[in-house]
Design a protein around this motif. Structure first.
Motif, short mmCIF file in Angstrom:
data_model
loop_
_atom_site.label_atom_id
_atom_site.label_comp_id
_atom_site.label_asym_id
_atom_site.label_seq_id
_atom_site.Cartn_x
_atom_site.Cartn_y
_atom_site.Cartn_z
N THR A 260 28.83 35.06 40.27
CA THR A 260 28.18 33.61 40.52
C THR A 260 27.30 33.29 41.81
OG1 THR A 260 29.93 32.80 42.27
CG2 THR A 260 30.65 32.87 39.99
N LYS A 261 26.41 32.26 41.78
CA LYS A 261 25.67 32.02 42.93
C LYS A 261 26.04 32.17 44.13
CE LYS A 261 22.50 29.23 39.80
NZ LYS A 261 22.05 28.12 39.41
N SER A 262 27.39 31.75 44.39
CA SER A 262 27.94 31.57 45.76
C SER A 262 28.61 32.94 45.93
CB SER A 262 29.18 30.62 45.52
OG SER A 262 30.10 30.99 44.61
N GLY A 263 28.53 34.20 45.31
CA GLY A 263 28.77 35.60 45.43
C GLY A 263 30.06 36.01 45.00
N ALA B 157 34.12 25.70 39.94
CA ALA B 157 33.88 26.12 41.51
C ALA B 157 35.06 26.79 42.03
CB ALA B 157 33.81 24.84 42.45
N LEU B 158 34.49 28.15 42.22
CA LEU B 158 35.75 29.16 42.62
C LEU B 158 35.63 29.51 44.00
CD1 LEU B 158 34.52 31.61 39.83
CD2 LEU B 158 36.45 29.88 39.65
N ILE C 129 39.26 36.88 39.93
CA ILE C 129 38.55 36.25 40.81
C ILE C 129 38.49 36.98 42.03
CG2 ILE C 129 37.85 33.86 41.82
CD1 ILE C 129 39.36 32.60 39.68
N VAL C 130 37.23 37.38 42.53
CA VAL C 130 37.07 38.14 43.87
C VAL C 130 36.24 37.71 44.67
CG1 VAL C 130 36.75 40.41 44.44
CG2 VAL C 130 37.61 40.17 42.04
N ASP C 131 36.51 37.31 46.06
CA ASP C 131 35.47 37.14 46.95
C ASP C 131 35.47 38.08 48.02
OD1 ASP C 131 37.76 35.89 48.43
OD2 ASP C 131 37.21 33.94 47.69
N GLU C 132 35.13 37.66 49.29
CA GLU C 132 35.05 38.61 50.46
C GLU C 132 36.51 38.51 50.89
OE1 GLU C 132 31.78 38.42 53.26
OE2 GLU C 132 31.42 36.49 52.30
N ARG C 133 37.33 37.63 50.71
CA ARG C 133 38.65 37.41 51.50
C ARG C 133 39.75 38.13 50.80
NH1 ARG C 133 42.12 32.99 51.26
NH2 ARG C 133 40.70 31.73 50.05
#
Length: 250
Positions: A25-28, A63-64, A107-111
């Motif tokens: 996604t655009k937010s990374g 919004a993720l 769903i994967v983000d930096e955290r």
């Protein structure tokens, strides 16, 4: 975040009934999905493709960058929508009767990593050189093993080892496992169909993923090749994500 994905028909099957989805996604935030379909001729790939597309569409419209609980709710909703679609398709088309699919979606983000899971496709985390299975198979042999009726070795060779007790699309409602875990720099997330895990044992997978001489793309190729070399009796699909200390967008 580094990413690699592979899907291979294997050496025995005439059709690849696995489907994978990987979206940044655009937010990374990264959306990763592996589905392993089952059913009559072509029904399995219809089930897995529709599940991946439905989950991807639902998640991409949300919004993720939200709390862990909200991510879990979004995943639950997405898998529920996929179940509704597959069940309806199977009910209205005789050639699709009885079709279904596994799914492992993250769903994967930096955290953190937040996962929804149905069936016997799996998620693993490599952390500080150790490989940890994050999901629990919804399979007949796993139930037998949990109740002490068979050993892990017997489970690996059981004639009904491919029988799953929970799938997307086979019933009007689906029960979904939700898992979340933090992850850190150098950790590796693996999502895969059982075409990998029935052919390659966890120790071998861990050795490949912890190799300092291979890139993530080379690790993905190596895992597929090992499954093929072991017989490739099923379709083989995997997604690898490596935490690099930066977001996917950076």
């Amino acid at each position: 975040m580094e990413m690699a994905r592979r899907t291979d028909i294997g050496r025995v099957r005439d059709l690849n009934e696995d489907s994978i989805g990987l979206v940044e996604t655009k937010s990374g935030v990264v959306i990763a999905i592996v589905a392993d379909g089952m059913g009559g001729h072509q029904a399995g790939d219809v089930a897995s493709q529709n599940t991946v597309e439905t989950v991807k569409k639902v998640l991409s419209n949300q919004a993720l960058d939200v709390s862990t609980e909200e991510k879990s709710d979004i995943l639950l909703h997405a898998v529920g929508k996929a179940n509704e679609k597959i069940y309806t398709l199977a009910s209205k088309n005789t050639q699709f009767q009885g079709m279904g699919t596994t799914v492992v979606a993250a769903i994967v983000d930096e955290r953190e990593v937040v996962i929804a899971h149905v069936g016997d496709s799996r998620a693993y985390m490599l952390h500080k050189g150790g490989l940890y299975q994050l999901t629990e198979d919804h399979s007949y042999v796993n139930i037998l093993q949990k109740h002490g009726q068979i050993t892990p070795e017997e489970a690996r060779n059981h004639p009904q080892r491919n029988m799953i007790v929970r799938a997307v699309g086979t019933s009007e409602e689906v029960e979904v496992d939700l898992i979340n875990t933090p992850w850190r720099d150098e950790d590796v997330l693996l999502l895969c169909s059982d075409g990998l895990t029935t052919m390659v044992d966890e120790r071998q997978i861990g050795l490949v993923l912890s190799s300092s001489t291979m890139s993530l793309e080379q690790q993905a190729d190596q895992l597929v090749q090992m499954a093929l070399d072991a017989g490739g009796t099923d379709n083989i699909s995997l997604i690898l994500l490596k935490h690099t200390g930066r977001s996917a967008a950076s």
